[in-house]
Design a protein around this motif. Structure first.
Motif, short mmCIF file in Angstrom:
data_model
loop_
_atom_site.label_atom_id
_atom_site.label_comp_id
_atom_site.label_asym_id
_atom_site.label_seq_id
_atom_site.Cartn_x
_atom_site.Cartn_y
_atom_site.Cartn_z
N GLY A 330 0.74 -1.24 -0.07
CA GLY A 330 -0.06 -0.12 0.10
C GLY A 330 0.69 1.22 -0.02
N VAL A 331 2.28 1.21 -0.53
CA VAL A 331 2.88 2.53 -0.75
C VAL A 331 2.39 3.09 -1.91
CG1 VAL A 331 5.15 3.38 -1.02
CG2 VAL A 331 4.90 1.12 0.28
N PRO A 332 2.16 4.52 -1.50
CA PRO A 332 1.64 5.29 -2.77
C PRO A 332 2.82 5.36 -3.86
CG PRO A 332 1.26 6.27 -0.82
CD PRO A 332 2.03 5.30 -0.46
N CYS A 333 2.23 4.95 -5.25
CA CYS A 333 3.31 4.51 -6.23
C CYS A 333 3.01 5.63 -7.36
CB CYS A 333 2.98 3.18 -6.79
SG CYS A 333 3.98 2.60 -8.13
N VAL A 334 4.29 5.89 -7.93
CA VAL A 334 4.43 6.93 -9.00
C VAL A 334 5.24 6.07 -9.87
CG1 VAL A 334 5.24 9.01 -10.36
CG2 VAL A 334 3.95 9.03 -7.94
N SER A 335 4.49 5.79 -11.32
CA SER A 335 5.30 4.82 -12.37
C SER A 335 5.30 5.51 -13.77
CB SER A 335 4.67 3.53 -12.21
OG SER A 335 5.21 2.66 -13.31
N SER A 336 6.39 5.24 -14.40
CA SER A 336 6.40 5.49 -15.89
C SER A 336 5.32 4.57 -16.53
CB SER A 336 7.65 5.39 -16.34
OG SER A 336 8.08 4.08 -16.00
#
Length: 410
Positions: A330-336
């Motif tokens: 549940g770690v907030p994620c930013v991804s290409s």
């Protein structure tokens, strides 16, 4: 049902028993093997190449392992396969010559191959937006190894030819994203495609991220040793974040590839590491990038869980396990938004996806999470719910076994 796996590395519990090096990686195979050995209807045999001169075999905790010498491998594959008499052979990964030799040596076996990455496609993205004058340069280490970034990309293209041959010769393929399905279809349109997700490491199913306990304004990146992983792109995005959040730091799992504090360290450094050092210096980011060294499963899980945001800045991925592990926690994620990532993460609901080369969007999305507790909590909750569905180990085990049965009964 006797199932023979073919892996690219000796799995840890076998490597330890025969005093061979325990290699990092392959966690999805370890997880699935752990679940499969409890299944009464499966007799699992796991084979992998190694640098020894003789075949080694050993039964460990209900799994029979074989270490296959790399020399004269075709003969060894024939003898081992005749001894095992598998109902189906499951090849993990498509880019390795040992699998190609096996298929040619034992053409009448039933095969199924699971996609990991796709080297033949990844090679197109290897330079990952690096300036060409950087990609073509050599460090001292690169000169000695006769391999810089451009030459490494050429090697990936060559390995990709092996991969194309394997996919063309195996008509049962296991994948997990629209992206890998499209790539498989491009190489072998006649192949039967089966969907099955991967099972992840134990630790990530047993704990979860907490907003109150995380290190605020911290970013975690799972690796950054070569260009595809996009560490240079994350560094490009950092100055804007520093303006808004002066305490921001990026934590990178793995060795410090930019390290040059001794003469020997400089000699051992590849040019990509040198470029990373120059980038950090030119953008006044000293102390903002923290290399954590190699992390075992628990340490990796703890560091990821402690982070405010997980960032995947890769130029290409299929379904990155690091994103999956962030989702499970549940770690907030930013991804290409590359490869198959959009099949995993629903943009703006379960995480933020951005075009790979638009680094300013990294700054924007990470900043939004840093500055909005309610948003962070919402992304956390929804990504964890999705992760628990995709990476359900019981379901993945059942799906895998059903695929084996279908291949056998064709």
């Amino acid at each position: 049902m006797k199932v023979m796996w073919v892996c690219n590395m000796l799995l840890p519990e076998f490597a330890e028993k025969i005093n061979e090096p325990v290699l990092a990686g392959g966690s999805w195979m370890v997880a699935l093997a752990k679940d499969m050995k409890t299944c009464n209807e499966i007799e699992l045999v796991i084979c992998a190449p190694y640098n020894g001169d003789t075949i080694k075999d050993l039964k460990v905790d209900n799994i029979t392992y074989y270490a296959i010498p790399k020399k004269n491998m075709g003969e060894y594959w024939s003898s081992v396969t005749k001894k095992i008499k598998p109902d189906v052979i499951h090849i993990h990964g498509t880019e390795y010559e040992h699998a190609n030799i096996l298929i040619k040596s034992c053409p009448n076996e039933r095969y199924v191959t699971s996609i990991q990455g796709l080297t033949s496609i990844y090679a197109n993205h290897y330079l990952a937006n690096l300036p060409y004058n950087v990609a073509k340069k050599y460090s001292f280490k690169d000169i000695i190894k006769r391999k810089n970034i451009i030459k490494t990309q050429k090697d990936w293209f060559e390995n990709g030819e092996i991969e194309k041959e394997i996919i063309s010769n195996v008509n049962n393929i296991i994948g997990r994203t629209t992206w890998d399905k499209a790539c498989v279809h491009m190489i072998n349109p006649k192949a039967k495609y089966y969907y099955c997700s991967e099972s992840l490491r134990d630790s990530f199913y047993k704990t979860k991220w907490s907003y109150d306990e995380c290190e605020k304004n911290s970013i975690f990146i799972s690796q950054g040793t070569y260009p595809i992983k996009g560490l240079h792109m994350a560094i490009e995005a950092l100055p804007q974040l520093v303006k808004e959040y002066p305490g921001v730091k990026i934590y990178v799992a793995g060795n410090n590839i930019s390290k040059a504090d001794t003469f020997m360290a400089k000699l051992k450094r590849g040019y990509y590491g040198r470029y990373i050092e120059k980038l950090i210096e030119s953008k006044n980011l000293k102390g903002k990038i923290v290399f954590l060294g190699p992390l075992d499963e628990k340490s990796f899980c703890d560091r990821m869980k402690k982070s405010h945001v997980f960032l995947s800045a890769s130029s290409i991925e299929n379904s990155p396990n690091s994103v999956g592990e962030a989702m499970l926690l549940g770690v907030p994620c930013v991804s290409s938004n590359v490869g198959g990532v959009s099949d995993m993460v629903k943009d703006k609901e379960e995480g933020f996806l951005y075009p790979f080369n638009e680094t300013y969007m990294i700054s924007y999305y990470v900043g939004k999470i840093f500055g909005n507790k309610e948003l962070a909590l919402s992304l956390s909750e929804k990504s964890k719910e999705k992760g628990e569905i995709i990476f359900d180990r019981k379901n993945n085990l059942e799906t895998t076994i059903n695929i084996y049965k279908e291949v056998i009964n064709k």
